[in-house]
Design a protein around this motif. Structure first.
Motif, mmCIF file in Angstrom:
data_model
loop_
_atom_site.group_PDB
_atom_site.id
_atom_site.type_symbol
_atom_site.label_atom_id
_atom_site.label_comp_id
_atom_site.label_asym_id
_atom_site.label_seq_id
_atom_site.Cartn_x
_atom_site.Cartn_y
_atom_site.Cartn_z
ATOM 1 N N ARG A 35 1.029 -1.256 -0.143
ATOM 2 C CA ARG A 35 0.094 0.069 0.201
ATOM 3 C C ARG A 35 0.959 1.338 0.026
ATOM 4 O O ARG A 35 0.545 2.154 -0.701
ATOM 5 C CB ARG A 35 -0.808 0.090 1.173
ATOM 6 N N ASP A 36 1.910 1.267 0.783
ATOM 7 C CA ASP A 36 2.599 2.286 0.880
ATOM 8 C C ASP A 36 3.455 2.791 -0.398
ATOM 9 O O ASP A 36 3.980 3.865 -0.865
ATOM 10 C CB ASP A 36 3.980 2.244 1.676
ATOM 11 N N LYS A 37 3.419 1.786 -1.526
ATOM 12 C CA LYS A 37 4.390 1.978 -2.850
ATOM 13 C C LYS A 37 3.516 2.540 -3.740
ATOM 14 O O LYS A 37 3.980 3.156 -4.759
ATOM 15 C CB LYS A 37 4.854 0.758 -3.433
ATOM 16 N N LEU A 38 2.066 2.747 -3.397
ATOM 17 C CA LEU A 38 1.048 3.175 -4.277
ATOM 18 C C LEU A 38 1.180 4.773 -4.377
ATOM 19 O O LEU A 38 1.151 5.297 -3.288
ATOM 20 C CB LEU A 38 -0.410 2.869 -4.171
ATOM 21 N N PRO A 39 1.014 5.322 -5.448
ATOM 22 C CA PRO A 39 0.977 6.853 -5.586
ATOM 23 C C PRO A 39 -0.147 7.500 -5.093
ATOM 24 O O PRO A 39 -0.974 7.943 -6.048
ATOM 25 C CB PRO A 39 1.224 7.284 -7.159
ATOM 26 N N GLU A 41 -2.408 9.552 -1.862
ATOM 27 C CA GLU A 41 -2.193 10.407 -0.563
ATOM 28 C C GLU A 41 -2.046 9.425 0.834
ATOM 29 O O GLU A 41 -3.073 8.392 0.744
ATOM 30 C CB GLU A 41 -3.372 11.382 -0.205
ATOM 31 N N PRO A 42 -1.217 9.944 1.643
ATOM 32 C CA PRO A 42 -1.101 9.076 2.882
ATOM 33 C C PRO A 42 -2.734 8.882 3.299
ATOM 34 O O PRO A 42 -3.345 9.633 3.599
ATOM 35 C CB PRO A 42 -0.493 9.916 3.845
ATOM 36 N N GLY A 43 -3.053 7.585 3.760
ATOM 37 C CA GLY A 43 -4.210 7.374 4.434
ATOM 38 C C GLY A 43 -5.520 7.327 3.512
ATOM 39 O O GLY A 43 -6.806 6.758 3.585
ATOM 40 N N ALA A 44 -5.447 7.600 2.205
ATOM 41 C CA ALA A 44 -6.295 7.598 1.152
ATOM 42 C C ALA A 44 -6.710 6.299 0.786
ATOM 43 O O ALA A 44 -5.869 5.373 0.538
ATOM 44 C CB ALA A 44 -5.923 8.407 -0.109
ATOM 45 N N PRO A 45 -7.729 5.791 0.490
ATOM 46 C CA PRO A 45 -8.347 4.744 0.160
ATOM 47 C C PRO A 45 -8.202 4.198 -1.306
ATOM 48 O O PRO A 45 -7.843 5.185 -2.038
ATOM 49 C CB PRO A 45 -10.055 4.550 0.294
ATOM 50 N N VAL A 46 -7.807 3.182 -1.597
ATOM 51 C CA VAL A 46 -7.658 2.635 -2.836
ATOM 52 C C VAL A 46 -8.677 2.792 -3.674
ATOM 53 O O VAL A 46 -9.921 2.326 -3.300
ATOM 54 C CB VAL A 46 -7.141 1.196 -3.033
ATOM 55 N N PRO A 47 -8.628 3.627 -4.922
ATOM 56 C CA PRO A 47 -9.872 3.936 -5.529
ATOM 57 C C PRO A 47 -10.560 2.680 -6.161
ATOM 58 O O PRO A 47 -9.794 1.478 -6.499
ATOM 59 C CB PRO A 47 -9.644 4.904 -6.666
ATOM 60 N N ILE A 271 -5.637 -3.528 -8.739
ATOM 61 C CA ILE A 271 -5.317 -3.478 -7.378
ATOM 62 C C ILE A 271 -6.305 -3.409 -6.399
ATOM 63 O O ILE A 271 -7.192 -2.676 -6.687
ATOM 64 C CB ILE A 271 -4.529 -2.111 -7.312
ATOM 65 N N GLU A 272 -6.538 -4.345 -5.567
ATOM 66 C CA GLU A 272 -7.583 -4.615 -4.729
ATOM 67 C C GLU A 272 -7.307 -3.658 -3.543
ATOM 68 O O GLU A 272 -6.256 -3.650 -2.835
ATOM 69 C CB GLU A 272 -7.589 -6.210 -4.278
ATOM 70 N N ALA A 273 -8.536 -3.415 -2.922
ATOM 71 C CA ALA A 273 -8.328 -2.188 -1.573
ATOM 72 C C ALA A 273 -8.104 -3.382 -0.499
ATOM 73 O O ALA A 273 -8.497 -4.588 -0.297
ATOM 74 C CB ALA A 273 -9.732 -1.695 -1.482
#
Length: 275
Positions: A35-39, A41-47, A271-273
């Motif tokens: 999750r930390d590698k995804l571009p 915002e910190p704490g933002a959910p995966v769309p 990419i799964e949430a």
């Protein structure tokens, strides 16, 4: 995983390419990224409908004389105007992109590209991946591509065009690439060039008694029997091959679109949430 789009008998190196990709598809694994590698915002959910899109553009190493298709007389549309750039290599070798590209080590296709280069039959021109949401009815913007050898006279790369990603029920990738080579030099006698200029810019004939008028034989220093000097003109670009294809894509399948000299590998990872 599967490989889609392999047309087994079109080109001589198809079996080698298919074997390499099949080997990779069995041994490779498209892991979910941290999750930390995804571009994001910190704490933002995966769309929703979030993917990693990967594109590899290959050039087949082959002499142009070995190409059976003759496309130099094909009409090519003007380049599509777009501000979005997938991969553009300038004259000095600097690569430009408007995408937030993922690290090469995160790409599922990276191993496949390496194996293809090691085969000695392909050269990787573009290796790019990025994260983006592709919801239903998504209409993508054409992504500019400029790669391959630099052609001085034309100030362009040998492989250029654009790739567009859309989504209806399924993802669709539209590949519109041209593979150019420099045309042969054209030699034209100077007399022909002067005649062309005279036709283009006619002038009034001199008066009979004017100093510019002549009678009898020509008084130039060149003998009629001597060969006329030649002027070498730069020929325009010559189309070697192209790709014009739209393909429906399934995630976690390797798709291959190609021509006799260039090919495009495409891969999407959903990419799964995660909690």
């Amino acid at each position: 995983m599967q490989i889609d789009g392999i047309r087994w008998c079109r080109y001589p190196t198809r079996a080698i390419l298919a074997a390499l990709l099949l080997s990779f598809s069995v041994t490779g694994a498209a892991q979910q990224p941290d999750r930390d590698k995804l571009p994001l915002e910190p704490g933002a959910p995966v769309p929703d409908d979030y993917y990693r899109a990967e594109i590899i553009i290959l050039e087949r190493i082959i002499e142009p004389e070995a190409i059976n298709e003759r496309m130099s007389d094909r009409t090519v549309d003007e380049a599509t105007e777009t501000e979005e750039i997938l991969w553009s290599v300038g004259q000095g070798g600097t690569t430009e992109t408007t995408l937030d590209l993922a690290p090469q080590e995160d790409l599922h296709l990276a191993s496949a590209a390496t194996r293809l280069e090691r085969s000695g039959k392909y050269r990787v021109l573009v290796a790019a991946g990025w994260y983006e949401a592709f919801p239903p009815d998504y209409e993508g913007t054409p992504l500019r591509v400029e790669a391959g050898d630099w052609i001085d006279d034309a100030s362009t790369r040998s492989v250029e065009g654009h790739i567009t990603i859309d989504r209806q029920r399924y993802l669709h990738v539209d590949v519109h690439l041209n593979h150019w080579q420099r045309g042969d030099e054209i030699e034209q006698p100077v007399a022909d060039i002067e005649a062309d200029i005279a036709v283009a810019t006619p002038s009034e004939a001199p008066e009979p008694d004017s100093p510019d008028s002549t009678s009898g034989s020509a008084t130039t220093g060149d003998s009629p029997d001597q060969p006329l000097p030649l002027s070498v003109e730069s020929a325009p670009l010559e189309l070697l091959t192209w790709i014009r294809e739209t393909r429906r894509m399934r995630s976690e399948e390797i798709h291959f679109l190609d021509s006799p000299t260039i090919g495009v590998l495409v891969f999407f990872k959903k990419i799964e949430a995660t909690e």
